[in-house]
Every structure is written in structure tokens, then in C-alpha cells.
Design a protein around this motif. Structure first.
Motif, PDB file in Angstrom:
ATOM      1  N   THR A 464       0.829  -1.204   0.000  1.00 38.63           N
ATOM      2  CA  THR A 464       0.000   0.000   0.000  1.00 38.63           C
ATOM      3  C   THR A 464       0.866   1.258   0.000  1.00 38.63           C
ATOM      4  OG1 THR A 464      -1.707  -1.185   1.234  1.00 38.63           O
ATOM      5  CG2 THR A 464      -1.868   1.213   1.187  1.00 38.63           C
ATOM      6  N   ARG A 465       1.970   1.219   0.737  1.00 39.58           N
ATOM      7  CA  ARG A 465       2.870   2.372   0.771  1.00 39.58           C
ATOM      8  C   ARG A 465       3.462   2.638  -0.623  1.00 39.58           C
ATOM      9  NH1 ARG A 465       7.313   1.904   5.252  1.00 39.58           N
ATOM     10  NH2 ARG A 465       5.383   1.839   6.492  1.00 39.58           N
ATOM     11  N   PHE A 466       3.877   1.575  -1.292  1.00 44.75           N
ATOM     12  CA  PHE A 466       4.428   1.735  -2.636  1.00 44.75           C
ATOM     13  C   PHE A 466       3.368   2.268  -3.598  1.00 44.75           C
ATOM     14  CE2 PHE A 466       5.038  -0.157  -6.893  1.00 44.75           C
ATOM     15  CZ  PHE A 466       6.248   0.429  -7.238  1.00 44.75           C
ATOM     16  N   ARG A 467       2.147   1.714  -3.502  1.00 44.88           N
ATOM     17  CA  ARG A 467       1.060   2.175  -4.378  1.00 44.88           C
ATOM     18  C   ARG A 467       0.751   3.644  -4.122  1.00 44.88           C
ATOM     19  NH1 ARG A 467      -4.309   2.975  -3.697  1.00 44.88           N
ATOM     20  NH2 ARG A 467      -5.688   2.709  -5.527  1.00 44.88           N
ATOM     21  N   LEU A 498      -0.792   5.130 -14.996  1.00 45.78           N
ATOM     22  CA  LEU A 498      -0.380   4.743 -13.644  1.00 45.78           C
ATOM     23  C   LEU A 498      -1.557   4.774 -12.675  1.00 45.78           C
ATOM     24  CD1 LEU A 498       3.051   6.598 -13.289  1.00 45.78           C
ATOM     25  CD2 LEU A 498       2.674   4.148 -13.628  1.00 45.78           C
ATOM     26  N   LEU A 499      -2.433   5.793 -12.827  1.00 44.50           N
ATOM     27  CA  LEU A 499      -3.628   5.859 -11.979  1.00 44.50           C
ATOM     28  C   LEU A 499      -4.535   4.657 -12.223  1.00 44.50           C
ATOM     29  CD1 LEU A 499      -4.707   9.621 -12.033  1.00 44.50           C
ATOM     30  CD2 LEU A 499      -3.827   8.307 -10.104  1.00 44.50           C
ATOM     31  N   THR A 504      -6.644  -0.701 -10.660  1.00 50.52           N
ATOM     32  CA  THR A 504      -6.727  -2.130 -10.983  1.00 50.52           C
ATOM     33  C   THR A 504      -6.162  -2.974  -9.841  1.00 50.52           C
ATOM     34  OG1 THR A 504      -6.551  -1.680 -13.354  1.00 50.52           O
ATOM     35  CG2 THR A 504      -6.018  -3.912 -12.627  1.00 50.52           C
ATOM     36  N   LEU A 505      -5.035  -2.534  -9.270  1.00 53.71           N
ATOM     37  CA  LEU A 505      -4.448  -3.252  -8.145  1.00 53.71           C
ATOM     38  C   LEU A 505      -5.395  -3.252  -6.950  1.00 53.71           C
ATOM     39  CD1 LEU A 505      -2.100  -4.655  -6.699  1.00 53.71           C
ATOM     40  CD2 LEU A 505      -1.178  -2.394  -6.169  1.00 53.71           C
ATOM     41  N   PRO A 511     -11.139  -9.040  -3.772  1.00 57.01           N
ATOM     42  CA  PRO A 511     -11.671 -10.397  -3.602  1.00 57.01           C
ATOM     43  C   PRO A 511     -10.891 -11.253  -2.615  1.00 57.01           C
ATOM     44  CG  PRO A 511     -11.601  -9.810  -5.928  1.00 57.01           C
ATOM     45  CD  PRO A 511     -10.852  -8.752  -5.187  1.00 57.01           C
ATOM     46  N   PHE A 512      -9.651 -10.853  -2.313  1.00 58.07           N
ATOM     47  CA  PHE A 512      -8.838 -11.595  -1.351  1.00 58.07           C
ATOM     48  C   PHE A 512      -8.931 -11.010   0.055  1.00 58.07           C
ATOM     49  CE2 PHE A 512      -6.866 -12.108  -5.533  1.00 58.07           C
ATOM     50  CZ  PHE A 512      -6.868 -13.491  -5.637  1.00 58.07           C
ATOM     51  N   GLY A 513      -9.846 -10.071   0.246  1.00 55.68           N
ATOM     52  CA  GLY A 513     -10.071  -9.506   1.574  1.00 55.68           C
ATOM     53  C   GLY A 513      -9.177  -8.352   1.935  1.00 55.68           C
ATOM     54  N   VAL A 514      -8.421  -7.809   0.971  1.00 58.31           N
ATOM     55  CA  VAL A 514      -7.569  -6.653   1.224  1.00 58.31           C
ATOM     56  C   VAL A 514      -8.242  -5.428   0.608  1.00 58.31           C
ATOM     57  CG1 VAL A 514      -5.315  -5.594   0.864  1.00 58.31           C
ATOM     58  CG2 VAL A 514      -5.486  -8.073   1.230  1.00 58.31           C
ATOM     59  N   LEU A 515      -8.760  -4.538   1.457  1.00 59.10           N
ATOM     60  CA  LEU A 515      -9.461  -3.345   0.989  1.00 59.10           C
ATOM     61  C   LEU A 515      -8.546  -2.132   1.143  1.00 59.10           C
ATOM     62  CD1 LEU A 515     -13.116  -3.720   2.326  1.00 59.10           C
ATOM     63  CD2 LEU A 515     -12.070  -4.650   0.265  1.00 59.10           C
ATOM     64  N   ILE A 516      -8.221  -1.507   0.032  1.00 62.38           N
ATOM     65  CA  ILE A 516      -7.429  -0.278   0.028  1.00 62.38           C
ATOM     66  C   ILE A 516      -8.376   0.885  -0.204  1.00 62.38           C
ATOM     67  CG2 ILE A 516      -5.620   1.015  -1.153  1.00 62.38           C
ATOM     68  CD1 ILE A 516      -4.268  -1.618  -1.816  1.00 62.38           C
ATOM     69  N   LYS A 517      -8.316   1.870   0.681  1.00 59.19           N
ATOM     70  CA  LYS A 517      -9.207   3.029   0.583  1.00 59.19           C
ATOM     71  C   LYS A 517      -8.356   4.266   0.302  1.00 59.19           C
ATOM     72  CE  LYS A 517     -12.498   1.044   3.881  1.00 59.19           C
ATOM     73  NZ  LYS A 517     -13.256   1.277   5.138  1.00 59.19           N
TER      74      LYS A 517
END
Length: 548
Positions: A464-467, A498-499, A504-505, A511-517
């Protein structure tokens, strides 16, 4: 010799240390300060270990002729939780051994039905069982031991029991344990009284059970002093728990033996009889822990393959996560029967979600991304101290996980009450330390032991930090155009891909339970539980307004 056999019989029959053979002997050794319900006494007893800081633990593994189901999972996950509590909360190293029953009537029958060897059946379903346990995040035992790898040790174990005067061979090639030879020591877990022996049987007593069975045509067999045959069911556990490859695994003294409540009689009863007859000891296993049955809600019957009322672990994990099932197990006492239903799983999911949401919001508060009214810091410090004390007390009292979870949820409730967002901060002093302490306690002292993968959390944090850095670069706006330039103020056109890649990431991880907000130029994350379809829908609903 007859004199030595009689001496052994005298030692094992009747009384031991002046008390009945069924009376539990409080072990000497290290008092852990915990209490656990002991099926040998049918009450809570102090947990005393032979060695300080070490618990020897034997458990009955699966008979590998079919897929494992949720009833099996419930027992194995519950005892995995208990072992984690001993290790992580109380600093006790658990040495755990488990037998794999890879030769049995059911395995042979299945091999005939599928026209393959019993070895293929057993090896296939042994591998499936181990994969299922990993999927459920059950820590593997120190050693898995197969029956077929240890038949020669089982034969030697039976020979010693015969020499000690507690078993007999028949002319048909059977070997039976002699119940009468141990007097009133039989029946520690209950069971039926003696009944007259039918004239057609070759047993001396109806309660006598098989240590060795002669092979039938087309069945696997091993050579023995009594002819070709294979071990009885109960003898495998006594042998493997006691003596492997010529060296003692647990020997004549075992701290803890576990299994489902349906195994107490006759399986564990017969294990005790065999082991004490072999070792000539007054008490082989000091504590028997039995887990309650799993029922489908509305059914009085336990989940069972024979009753065709089961759900395989693989099918279950299509709808729910391993963490949700672990929370389901935590919400009931390990030795209680428990009803499985969508509503009970929904309760587990909600509880897990409440904890996850608190951690996420508290992290946002720590980072200054969530503005709140002034926090009652002293009150929260008190709740944290109270929770720590309550959890330890609950777990030390027969591993009372429902009470421990209740204490944790109460702390989370009070924390959430303090994290009410406001649109604008009035510049009041913030209280990040108490929330950092609460997050640390939940992760390091509770969730890590039971159902959070701290390694996964570290990976997600770095990703998440890299993203976020890539996304900040892509969101940078170009200055107003210079004279004669045709470009417009706003995003750099060449950075727009890039955005899209960041979006997309984010969507691909949901679906794997990792929610990035995405919160403006920064991002936060949380690991959620739920069906893949629900997780994907959740992130779409939450992030539509923040999509790049």
C-alpha cells in the motif's frame, strides 16, 4: 513367569496407592496456574505438567478414507486455539504428536469400491487432510505418524502386554485385551457393564477388545507371531504415543490427550487400559480434553460422514474464510456442542468485522486522517488494563474463549465510541498513544494467537505504501501552460495509465479480503473477512466516490 505376571496383575488390578483404580492421581510437577476440565474426573483440575514450561500432547488424527468435514475442522481448530493459548499467552512449549490412521476397514472398503490399493486411498486423503488443516491455519503437530509405518512397533507393544498378563491370543489368530485382568480400573470414562459372552465368540469377556485381527482374503496384512493380520483400532494410538523407532516419544507419562467427545468411550478408555498395562503404571495420561460435537442447526445428530449430514472443509471455504470459522469456534467453549448455521457464521463475521474496522479507524486516527472530538484518554487506558486482566483470567479458567472475546469486544466498543468523526477539528489535543496501545494489544496479544496473519499485514502495508507513492506521482498536476503551449492545466496525460494501474491493483486485491481506501492523496488498508463476491462488492461501494 507366573509369579511376575501375578505381581503385575496385582499392581494394576484393584487399587493404586490405596484408592480405587478409577481415581485420578494428581500429578507431581509444575503447576501452570491454569485450570482445565479433565474428562477423567469430570471437573476442572489444576493443570500440572511433568516439566516446567513444556506440555506433551497427543491427539487422535483422522482415518483417511474420505474428505475431512466441518465437524473434524471444529475439533482440530478448537484444540489448535488451546495450544496457541498455552504457547503464546502462558509461555508453555507444546510438543504435539498426531497419528494418521492409514489402514482401516473403511479404507479397505473404499479401495474395493474404487478398484485401487488402500495405499492410494489413504495417501490421497492424508494429503487432502493436511492441506485442509493449512487452509484453516491449524499449526501442524511436531510430527505426523502413520500406522502402517509402525506396525512392527505395534506387534512388539502387543507382545509386552501379553507378557504382562493382560492379553491373550486365540487359535484363530486374534489377540484380545483381557479386561478382567485389570479389575476395577476399566471404565474411567463410563461405558457398558459386562455382559455374558456368546458361545460363538472366542473372547473371554464381552468387553475384551481386539489388539490384533487376522487378515481376510484380499486384505492388506503384516506378519506377526499370531499369523498374518493387522492392528486393531485402539492399539495404534497407545503404541505411537508411547514408543516410536525404538525411542520413547511420550513414554509412560503423557500430560494431555485430546479428541472429540465421541472418542472417550470406547477408544480412549481402551487406550488407557492398554497403555497402563504395557507401562505397568498407575496413570498414563494425566488430562483428557474432549471437544463437543458440531451440529447442523435444528439437528440433534452430530455432523458425520455416516449420517450424510456433513459439509466438507473445501465447500465451506468457498463461502466463509478460515478466520471467520476460527471466530465461530472462539465464540463457544471448546467442550460444548455447537450449532452451525448461516446465522452463527454471520455473528462470527460481524464480530471479526467490528474488530477489523476499529483497527482501521484507529490507524486512520493515528495518521491524522480521522478527526474526532477530544478523547477520554484515561478512561480508555483503564479499559485496556481491565481487558488484559480479564482475558488472562478467562483463558486460565479452562480456556474460556467466549469470555475472553467478550472482554475484547467490550474494549473495542468503548474505543469505537471515542472515534466518532467530525467534519472539522477544533485544534483540541489528540490522544494517539492509547489507540496505538489498543491496536498493539489486539494484534500482538490476541489476534496474532488466533486468527490474524501478521506477515500478511506487513506485506499489505509495504504494498500500500508503494502504491501510494506511485499514485501521488500520477496525481501531481502540471502548472499553467506557458505562452504558446497547447497543453491544459491538470494531470499529466502520460501518467494517467499509472492511476488506472493503481485502481486495478486496488480492485484486484478486494476479492482476497484486502481493501485499500484512497483518502485524497493518501491511502489506508484493512484486511476483511467474507465471501469473495461480497468483498468485491464492498470495495466497489466504498470506493466509488474516491476512485481516481
Amino acid at each position: 513367569t507366573p509369579r511376575s505376571v501375578n505381581a503385575v496383575r496385582s499392581r494394576l488390578s484393584g487399587s493404586c496407592c490405596g484408592v480405587s483404580g478409577k481415581t485420578w492421581i494428581r500429578p507431581g510437577g509444575f503447576d501452570t496456574g491454569l485450570k482445565t476440565f479433565n474428562s477423567l474426573t469430570k471437573q476442572k483440575e489444576p493443570l500440572i505438567l511433568a516439566r516446567e514450561g513444556v506440555a506433551t500432547w497427543y491427539s487422535c488424527g483422522p482415518t483417511v478414507y474420505d474428505h475431512a468435514h466441518l465437524g473434524h475442522a471444529c475439533s482440530y481448530v478448537r484444540f489448535d486455539i488451546l495450544q496457541r493459548i498455552l504457547t503464546k499467552m502462558f509461555g508453555i512449549t507444546v510438543i504435539h504428536a498426531m497419528v494418521i490412521t492409514d489402514i482401516d476397514d473403511k479404507i479397505i472398503k473404499r479401495s474395493w469400491e474404487e478398484n485401487v490399493s488402500p495405499t492410494i486411498i489413504s495417501s490421497t486423503y492424508e494429503d487432502e487432510f493436511k492441506k485442509d488443516m493449512l487452509s484453516l491455519k491449524v499449526i501442524p503437530p511436531a510430527v505426523y505418524l502413520r500406522v502402517t509405518d509402525n506396525v512392527h512397533h505395534i506387534v512388539a507393544f502387543i507382545e509386552r502386554i501379553i507378557q504382562n498378563g493382560h492379553a491373550y491370543a486365540t487359535k484363530e489368530g486374534d489377540v484380545f485385551f483381557d479386561i478382567r485382568s485389570i479389575g476395577d480400573r476399566y471404565g474411567k470414562f463410563g461405558g457398558s457393564p459386562a455382559t455374558p459372552v456368546a458361545k460363538t465368540t472366542n473372547k473371554r469377556d464381552a468387553r475384551d477388545f481386539a489388539l490384533w485381527k487376522p487378515s481376510k482374503p484380499q486384505e492388506p496384512y503384516w506378519e506377526s507371531p499370531w499369523g498374518r493380520g493387522r492392528p486393531g483400532w485402539h492399539i495404534e494410538c497407545s503404541t505411537i504415543a508411547s514408543c516410536i523407532t525404538g525411542h520413547s516419544v511420550f513414554g509412560s507419562q503423557l500430560d494431555i490427550h485430546s479428541g472429540g467427545i465421541d472418542l472417550a468411550f470406547p477408544h480412549h478408555e481402551n487406550e488407557v487400559a492398554q497403555s497402563e498395562a504395557y507401562h505397568q503404571c498407575g496413570q498414563w495420561a494425566n488430562y483428557f480434553l474432549h471437544s463437543g460435537h458440531l451440529h447442523l442447526k435444528g439437528s440433534a445428530e452430530k455432523m458425520s460422514k455416516s449420517l450424510k449430514n456433513y459439509i466438507t472443509i473445501k465447500d465451506f471455504l468457498q463461502s466463509y474464510s478460515a478466520n471467520e470459522f476460527r471466530m465461530f469456534c472462539l465464540l463457544a467453549k471448546y467442550r460444548s456442542a455447537v450449532d452451525y448455521s448461516d446465522s452463527s457464521m454471520s455473528q462470527a463475521r460481524t464480530s471479526l468485522g467490528t474488530i477489523s474496522t476499529f483497527i482501521h479507524d484507529a490507524q486512520a486516527y493515528l495518521k491524522g486522517q480521522l478527526q474526532c472530538l477530544p478523547v477520554q484518554e484515561a478512561f480508555l487506558w483503564e479499559r485496556l488494563a481491565e481487558t488484559k486482566s480479564s482475558v488472562v483470567k478467562a483463558l486460565a479458567e479452562d480456556f474460556d474463549t467466549p469470555r475472553a472475546v467478550g472482554a475484547l469486544m467490550n474494549m473495542v466498543y468503548h474505543g469505537n465510541c471515542q472515534l466518532q468523526p467530525v467534519s472539522e477539528s477544533d485544534g483540541a489535543a489528540r490522544s494517539p498513544a492509547v489507540f496505538a496501545a489498543m491496536i498493539s494489544y489486539i494484534r500482538d496479544t490476541f489476534l496474532t494467537f488466533f486468527f490474524l496473519d501478521s506477515q500478511l499485514a506487513g506485506v499489505v502495508e509495504q504494498l500500500t505504501r508503494f502504491r501510494s507513492e506511485v499514485r501521488a506521482f500520477a496525481l501531481a498536476r502540471q502548472d499553467a501552460p506557458t505562452s504558446g503551449s497547447t497543453s491544459k492545466p491538470g494531470l499529466f496525460k502520460e501518467r494517467i495509465p499509472l492511476l488506472k494501474a493503481c485502481d486495478t491493483l486496488r480492485d484486484g486485491l478486494a476479492p482476497f479480503g484486502v481493501l485499500i481506501k484512497d483518502r485524497g492523496a493518501t491511502s489506508t488498508w484493512e484486511i476483511t473477512q467474507g465471501k469473495p463476491s461480497e468483498r468485491g462488492q464492498s470495495v466497489q461501494n466504498k470506493d466509488q466516490e474516491t476512485s481516481s
